[in-house]
Write a protein that holds these residues in place. Structure first.
Motif, PDB file in Angstrom:
ATOM      1  N   ILE A   9       0.840  -1.204   0.000  1.00  0.00           N
ATOM      2  CA  ILE A   9       0.000   0.000   0.000  1.00  0.00           C
ATOM      3  C   ILE A   9       0.872   1.251   0.000  1.00  0.00           C
ATOM      4  N   ASP A  10       1.939   1.229   0.795  1.00  0.00           N
ATOM      5  CA  ASP A  10       2.849   2.377   0.869  1.00  0.00           C
ATOM      6  C   ASP A  10       3.552   2.644  -0.458  1.00  0.00           C
ATOM      7  N   SER A  11       3.706   1.605  -1.275  1.00  0.00           N
ATOM      8  CA  SER A  11       4.427   1.760  -2.542  1.00  0.00           C
ATOM      9  C   SER A  11       3.636   2.563  -3.575  1.00  0.00           C
ATOM     10  N   TRP A  12       2.298   2.574  -3.467  1.00  0.00           N
ATOM     11  CA  TRP A  12       1.510   3.337  -4.444  1.00  0.00           C
ATOM     12  C   TRP A  12       0.588   4.390  -3.822  1.00  0.00           C
ATOM     13  N   THR A  13       0.731   4.588  -2.507  1.00  0.00           N
ATOM     14  CA  THR A  13      -0.011   5.677  -1.868  1.00  0.00           C
ATOM     15  C   THR A  13       0.956   6.632  -1.180  1.00  0.00           C
ATOM     16  N   ARG A  14       0.437   7.766  -0.741  1.00  0.00           N
ATOM     17  CA  ARG A  14       1.271   8.823  -0.176  1.00  0.00           C
ATOM     18  C   ARG A  14       1.073   8.918   1.334  1.00  0.00           C
ATOM     19  N   PRO A  15       2.065   9.483   2.043  1.00  0.00           N
ATOM     20  CA  PRO A  15       1.948   9.640   3.496  1.00  0.00           C
ATOM     21  C   PRO A  15       0.747  10.478   3.921  1.00  0.00           C
ATOM     22  N   SER A  16       0.311  11.359   3.041  1.00  0.00           N
ATOM     23  CA  SER A  16      -0.806  12.255   3.371  1.00  0.00           C
ATOM     24  C   SER A  16      -2.167  11.589   3.262  1.00  0.00           C
ATOM     25  N   ARG A  17      -2.210  10.335   2.836  1.00  0.00           N
ATOM     26  CA  ARG A  17      -3.479   9.678   2.498  1.00  0.00           C
ATOM     27  C   ARG A  17      -4.456   9.595   3.677  1.00  0.00           C
ATOM     28  N   LYS A  18      -5.718   9.650   3.332  1.00  0.00           N
ATOM     29  CA  LYS A  18      -6.824   9.426   4.272  1.00  0.00           C
ATOM     30  C   LYS A  18      -7.654   8.260   3.732  1.00  0.00           C
ATOM     31  N   TRP A  19      -8.308   7.548   4.620  1.00  0.00           N
ATOM     32  CA  TRP A  19      -9.128   6.430   4.142  1.00  0.00           C
ATOM     33  C   TRP A  19     -10.301   6.933   3.317  1.00  0.00           C
ATOM     34  N   THR A  20     -10.716   8.175   3.550  1.00  0.00           N
ATOM     35  CA  THR A  20     -11.830   8.744   2.767  1.00  0.00           C
ATOM     36  C   THR A  20     -11.387   9.163   1.366  1.00  0.00           C
ATOM     37  N   ASP A  21     -10.077   9.037   1.088  1.00  0.00           N
ATOM     38  CA  ASP A  21      -9.576   9.360  -0.243  1.00  0.00           C
ATOM     39  C   ASP A  21      -9.534   8.135  -1.157  1.00  0.00           C
ATOM     40  N   ILE A  22      -9.860   6.970  -0.623  1.00  0.00           N
ATOM     41  CA  ILE A  22      -9.979   5.776  -1.471  1.00  0.00           C
ATOM     42  C   ILE A  22     -10.994   6.099  -2.571  1.00  0.00           C
ATOM     43  N   TYR A  23     -10.698   5.715  -3.796  1.00  0.00           N
ATOM     44  CA  TYR A  23     -11.470   6.211  -4.941  1.00  0.00           C
ATOM     45  C   TYR A  23     -12.981   6.088  -4.779  1.00  0.00           C
ATOM     46  N   LEU A  24     -13.466   4.902  -4.459  1.00  0.00           N
ATOM     47  CA  LEU A  24     -14.918   4.709  -4.364  1.00  0.00           C
ATOM     48  C   LEU A  24     -15.540   5.573  -3.269  1.00  0.00           C
ATOM     49  N   ILE A  25     -14.839   5.695  -2.150  1.00  0.00           N
ATOM     50  CA  ILE A  25     -15.357   6.512  -1.049  1.00  0.00           C
ATOM     51  C   ILE A  25     -15.342   7.990  -1.440  1.00  0.00           C
ATOM     52  N   ALA A  26     -14.237   8.427  -2.040  1.00  0.00           N
ATOM     53  CA  ALA A  26     -14.133   9.826  -2.470  1.00  0.00           C
ATOM     54  C   ALA A  26     -15.180  10.152  -3.533  1.00  0.00           C
ATOM     55  N   ALA A  27     -15.455   9.195  -4.420  1.00  0.00           N
ATOM     56  CA  ALA A  27     -16.477   9.405  -5.455  1.00  0.00           C
ATOM     57  C   ALA A  27     -17.858   9.535  -4.837  1.00  0.00           C
ATOM     58  N   VAL A  28     -18.146   8.695  -3.839  1.00  0.00           N
ATOM     59  CA  VAL A  28     -19.432   8.772  -3.143  1.00  0.00           C
ATOM     60  C   VAL A  28     -19.577  10.116  -2.436  1.00  0.00           C
TER      61      VAL A  28
END
Length: 330
Positions: A9-28
């Motif tokens: 997960i760390d290899s393709w996400t950033r330290p600033s990430r939030k769980w609400t930024d997951i694509y499907l959640i952010a789209a909702v």
């Protein structure tokens, strides 16, 4: 196993990430802004009748009904501002609307307007020259003209707030590759138009391509204003200036009127969806995408909002300061 998954997960996400930024959640959450804004505006006009508010503009019921389709988007601006203000982790997103020396300035506004008018106007001109459509001058009503211009900007801006600012920045905060933000928001932008009258495969591709262009304005020029203005000019040119279908809808007021009975499908025009449903329009947008990419080849992102962002929780863990508190994450 858990450690391997975390490293992946760390290899393709950033330290600033939030769980609400997951694509499907952010789209909702983006759709919550859309439907919440629509509900807010609808509730307002139940208390204050729409026709009474806009009766000084026109007494035509058909024009008022069409105008209401743009006005309803005003609520999206309010819900967007609330979503970014109430939840503190979203506050940096608001910076994308602030004036800056990069692209949120007069130059960006003019560039967006010229590109939107030029691209759409070229398609309309070619449609006329090729004989696919015939236009006649109808009426210049300065009050209606500028009222529609204002609310077309509200509508176009609302779509940009949801996709190119809110969703784009949430995806940019989570995922290392900017392509996720660029393509991801353009996909939702396309989905939001799938139920428009007269939708075709070509028009779906054209809407997606326009989303890519607006996203490139954000990525290469840090200019949400240019995206909003090009979107506004594109919609206003075909719908209010020349009376053509805009995503399948025809305005009840326009400077020119289309002779609908004689209109035919052509390289730059689609009878059901307007110029947006044409192969020619798709080619023009493809050329614009190519030019923007070539001009900016090798250039980095103009303004990565999250580049130096360290989540509050991680700061506290690192410095072993006061006990950790819950961070607002919507």
């Amino acid at each position: 196993m858990k450690e391997k998954l975390k490293k992946k997960i760390d290899s393709w996400t950033r330290p600033s990430r939030k769980w609400t930024d997951i694509y499907l959640i952010a789209a909702v959450l983006s759709l919550v802004i859309v439907f919440g804004g629509d509900l807010l505006t609808s509730l307002f006009f139940r208390l204050v009748p729409f026709d009474k508010v806009f009766s000084p503009v026109t007494t035509s019921e058909s024009v008022l009904e069409f105008l209401s389709m743009y006005v309803v988007f005003a609520g999206i601006w309010i819900v967007f501002l609330l979503m970014c203000s109430i939840f503190k982790s979203n506050l940096p997103i608001l910076k994308q609307l602030a004036p800056n020396k990069n692209g949120n300035n007069l130059k960006g506004i003019v560039a967006g307007l010229l590109l939107g008018f030029g691209a759409n106007g070229f398609c309309i001109l070619m449609s006329v020259l090729l004989g696919d459509i015939h236009l006649t001058f109808y009426e210049f009503n300065p009050v209606l003209f500028f009222v529609f211009l204002f609310f077309v900007a509200i509508q176009s801006g609302a779509e940009e707030l949801v996709t190119r600012i809110f969703l784009y920045q949430k995806l940019r905060r989570r995922y290392k590759s900017p392509l996720v933000a660029i393509i991801g928001n353009s996909l939702l932008f396309t989905v939001l138009h799938l139920f428009n009258d007269g939708i075709t495969v070509i028009s779906v591709l054209e809407i997606f391509a326009s989303g890519i262009i607006f996203s490139l304005f954000i990525y290469y020029y840090d200019s949400a204003w240019a995206a909003i203005m090009m979107h506004t000019a594109w919609n206003f040119t075909q719908n209010i200036a020349f009376g053509l279908p805009n995503s399948g809808m025809v305005s009840e007021y326009s400077l020119f009127k289309l002779e609908a009975a004689s209109a035919q499908n052509g390289l730059f025009y689609n009878v059901g969806f307007g110029v947006e449903g044409s192969v020619g329009s798709l080619i023009i947008l493809g050329v614009i995408i190519g030019i923007i990419i070539i001009i900016n080849r090798g250039k980095p992102e103009k303004n990565d909002v999250w580049a130096d962002f360290i989540p509050k929780k991680r700061k506290k863990r690192k410095s072993k300061e006061e006990p950790q508190t819950a961070d607002e994450t919507a």
